[in-house]
Design a protein around this motif. Sequence first.
Motif, PDB file in Angstrom:
ATOM      1  N   SER A  19      40.531  23.623  55.215  1.00  0.00           N
ATOM      2  CA  SER A  19      41.881  23.090  55.103  1.00  0.00           C
ATOM      3  C   SER A  19      42.705  24.110  54.334  1.00  0.00           C
ATOM      4  O   SER A  19      42.196  24.834  53.486  1.00  0.00           O
ATOM      5  N   ALA A  20      43.977  24.150  54.654  1.00  0.00           N
ATOM      6  CA  ALA A  20      44.798  25.253  54.128  1.00  0.00           C
ATOM      7  C   ALA A  20      45.282  24.947  52.724  1.00  0.00           C
ATOM      8  O   ALA A  20      45.857  23.891  52.462  1.00  0.00           O
ATOM      9  N   ASN A  21      45.056  25.862  51.824  1.00  0.00           N
ATOM     10  CA  ASN A  21      45.628  25.786  50.489  1.00  0.00           C
ATOM     11  C   ASN A  21      47.068  26.276  50.527  1.00  0.00           C
ATOM     12  O   ASN A  21      47.480  26.949  51.462  1.00  0.00           O
TER      13      ASN A  21
ATOM     14  N   VAL B 298      50.568  28.301  49.905  1.00  0.00           N
ATOM     15  CA  VAL B 298      50.956  29.710  49.756  1.00  0.00           C
ATOM     16  C   VAL B 298      51.396  29.920  48.314  1.00  0.00           C
ATOM     17  O   VAL B 298      52.319  29.271  47.829  1.00  0.00           O
TER      18      VAL B 298
ATOM     19  N   GLU C 261      54.013  35.633  48.235  1.00  0.00           N
ATOM     20  CA  GLU C 261      54.655  36.067  49.485  1.00  0.00           C
ATOM     21  C   GLU C 261      54.927  37.570  49.434  1.00  0.00           C
ATOM     22  O   GLU C 261      55.299  38.102  48.389  1.00  0.00           O
TER      23      GLU C 261
ATOM     24  N   CYS D 105      53.527  38.831  54.842  1.00  0.00           N
ATOM     25  CA  CYS D 105      52.178  38.403  54.464  1.00  0.00           C
ATOM     26  C   CYS D 105      52.260  37.258  53.470  1.00  0.00           C
ATOM     27  O   CYS D 105      53.220  37.156  52.701  1.00  0.00           O
ATOM     28  N   VAL D 106      51.244  36.429  53.466  1.00  0.00           N
ATOM     29  CA  VAL D 106      51.137  35.364  52.465  1.00  0.00           C
ATOM     30  C   VAL D 106      49.723  35.356  51.900  1.00  0.00           C
ATOM     31  O   VAL D 106      48.761  35.728  52.583  1.00  0.00           O
ATOM     32  N   HIS D 107      49.634  34.937  50.666  1.00  0.00           N
ATOM     33  CA  HIS D 107      48.337  34.720  50.030  1.00  0.00           C
ATOM     34  C   HIS D 107      48.252  33.255  49.615  1.00  0.00           C
ATOM     35  O   HIS D 107      49.018  32.805  48.765  1.00  0.00           O
ATOM     36  N   ARG D 108      47.329  32.542  50.222  1.00  0.00           N
ATOM     37  CA  ARG D 108      47.094  31.135  49.883  1.00  0.00           C
ATOM     38  C   ARG D 108      46.022  31.044  48.812  1.00  0.00           C
ATOM     39  O   ARG D 108      45.183  31.938  48.680  1.00  0.00           O
TER      40      ARG D 108
ATOM     41  N   LYS E 121      42.081  30.941  42.397  1.00  0.00           N
ATOM     42  CA  LYS E 121      41.357  31.727  43.413  1.00  0.00           C
ATOM     43  C   LYS E 121      42.266  31.881  44.617  1.00  0.00           C
ATOM     44  O   LYS E 121      42.774  30.890  45.156  1.00  0.00           O
TER      45      LYS E 121
ATOM     46  N   ASP F 177      42.525  32.677  48.469  1.00  0.00           N
ATOM     47  CA  ASP F 177      41.551  32.433  49.535  1.00  0.00           C
ATOM     48  C   ASP F 177      41.048  33.708  50.196  1.00  0.00           C
ATOM     49  O   ASP F 177      39.889  33.789  50.603  1.00  0.00           O
ATOM     50  N   ASP F 178      41.955  34.679  50.340  1.00  0.00           N
ATOM     51  CA  ASP F 178      41.575  35.888  51.061  1.00  0.00           C
ATOM     52  C   ASP F 178      40.945  36.941  50.159  1.00  0.00           C
ATOM     53  O   ASP F 178      40.528  37.997  50.628  1.00  0.00           O
ATOM     54  N   GLY F 179      40.922  36.661  48.848  1.00  0.00           N
ATOM     55  CA  GLY F 179      40.232  37.558  47.928  1.00  0.00           C
ATOM     56  C   GLY F 179      41.031  38.761  47.463  1.00  0.00           C
ATOM     57  O   GLY F 179      40.504  39.614  46.740  1.00  0.00           O
ATOM     58  N   ASN F 180      42.311  38.816  47.839  1.00  0.00           N
ATOM     59  CA  ASN F 180      43.103  40.011  47.539  1.00  0.00           C
ATOM     60  C   ASN F 180      43.639  39.984  46.110  1.00  0.00           C
ATOM     61  O   ASN F 180      44.295  39.034  45.694  1.00  0.00           O
TER      62      ASN F 180
END
Lengths: 340, 340
Positions: A4-6, A8, A11, A20-23, A283, A285-288
Amino acid sequence: MNQSANPVLVEVWRGAMLDCVHRGTAVVATASGEVVEAWGDPARVILPRSSCKMIQALPLVESGAADAAGLTSEHLALACASHQGAVPHTALASRWLAGIGLSEPDLRCGVHQPNDPEARHELRGRRAAPDQFHNNCSGKHCGFLTANRHLGGGPEYVDPDHPLQQAVRLATEEVTGETVSGFAIDGCSAPNFAVSLGGLATAMARFATAGTSFTGVSFTGARAGAARRLVEAMAAHPVLVAGEGRACTNLIRACAGRAVVKTGAAGVFIAIVAERGLGIALKIDDGNARGSEAAIAALLARHGALERHDPVYTALADSPILNCRGFAHGHLRAAETLLD
Amino acid sequence: MNQSANPVLVEVWRGAMLDCVHRGTAVVATASGEVVEAWGDPARVILPRSSCKMIQALPLVESGAADAAGLTSEHLALACASHQGAVPHTALASRWLAGIGLSEPDLRCGVHQPNDPEARHELRGRRAAPDQFHNNCSGKHCGFLTANRHLGGGPEYVDPDHPLQQAVRLATEEVTGETVSGFAIDGCSAPNFAVSLGGLATAMARFATAGTSFTGVSFTGARAGAARRLVEAMAAHPVLVAGEGRACTNLIRACAGRAVVKTGAAGVFIAIVAERGLGIALKIDDGNARGSEAAIAALLARHGALERHDPVYTALADSPILNCRGFAHGHLRAAETLLD
């Protein structure tokens, strides 16, 4: 973590387009475990990675091993560090091990190229390989070896069943108020115990309130003293916690005693907000790291530990992206939801 | 791009835990614009970044400028490249400009450190600064200058209103079948025209079918010849398109004529699947190349252009993550939804 999406949290704009977005998930908690605010589910279980090094260092200090070995606040800061393998880090780690009668082969962290460009260039120039002191976790491992020598454990101190790691596990459960549900092997070969973001934020609030008037729900006795010493060491030696130019070092300096922070690989960041007795854990989600650094800066500002006009804030959370001719063609910023 | 969540396309596991995810949009289309399959919304508008360099090179070839300047397939491959500034790239770019009577200051791409570690180390060793030939886009800019010289335009060839960029815009609209809704300035200062992922995939299918029996919906005349030459140049010179060790180079080699690929910054990847007359375009929301490389490899395998047992596939899309002592503590893999 389910899919399930966390929300954003960060941005990246390019011109007029959201490029790009970081969730991610972020939690702010008190030492009693109250969730003050959260983005996403505070029950989400993550691997805290290096963000929990101050928890992993508790047995070192609580056991008396640190004092028996004559460790200073510099050593304790390095025990909590993900350092970049610059000379101040490798030299201190090397002296530390020699001081307790051990040497590089006793480490079990493994070798990677130092993240410090000067150190990398210097090694390459003389065609030398890095050693385990260059590993960003070598300070943590010097701490492990110091505690282990004091406790009399065997040499394979990163074995998850080793008494030292069992002590780390117990400390993790006590400070988070959770039963550890699992672990993974970290980049440095130590077990990394899974925790919820709410539990991690609560633990950090307890570090924030250790030995202060925020009593009753925080640490007592040897743990309170140990936690306080570790936080004070991180605050006193920002460059040992990471290195010049790194987000942790810059943020600890800019927070000027109001908070200390620690990053973890794969998009994790924590803050110990001493001034307000709060803990923060997040955290991406994508680890960036671009995402986790922006999000922690925004939350530090939101909770009074960092000014939004501070260059450290703007560099991490409200920053133009310049192209090769210096033209600002993009902009990185914390999402509106993290700003107040 | 709105903030509704796109599907998870790539997963990073650590032990038994799903540690990171990369969400995104991916489209597979035919030359007639039919969407064969999609993850997320094919109408999503993105900045294609460097993934569209073969579109940006169409005016160079179609105008006759490439032939007038005696360009070979090496030059055309470099025009479509995001190269790493190794000697084969910088030497060719330098000879190219000299051959048309121009030199480094005529470029408008700006300077960045080369991505090739050897080139970076060599520069640092002699305390030399990189120049514009090291810019990953210098081949594209040599192509721009060649076309511009032929067309008689002014020196500021990256101005969005410059006739050359207007020609690129027109080509973009024609090959995607869309009206360009906007643009942003790219890292190399050239305008980068926004396109939908469906439009970009359709354009790539047209490149895939140019000059073949897939006629009627694809390119004709000078455009068909130009597109075919550009695709053949990329297929013939994989190392010029990126560099040794890079995903594009490895994938083009592994696809062995069945497809060529091109990455774009911020999580974009395209594939021109000549063998099946298909085009693929994808964007990872967080911009991470780890995600876009895994997703394109999975889609190439799904469409018969790459074997799942090929080491290039496994390295990008089904790969253990080793820690500092060589222990596989994690695993990167394309999500189940991309596998058939």
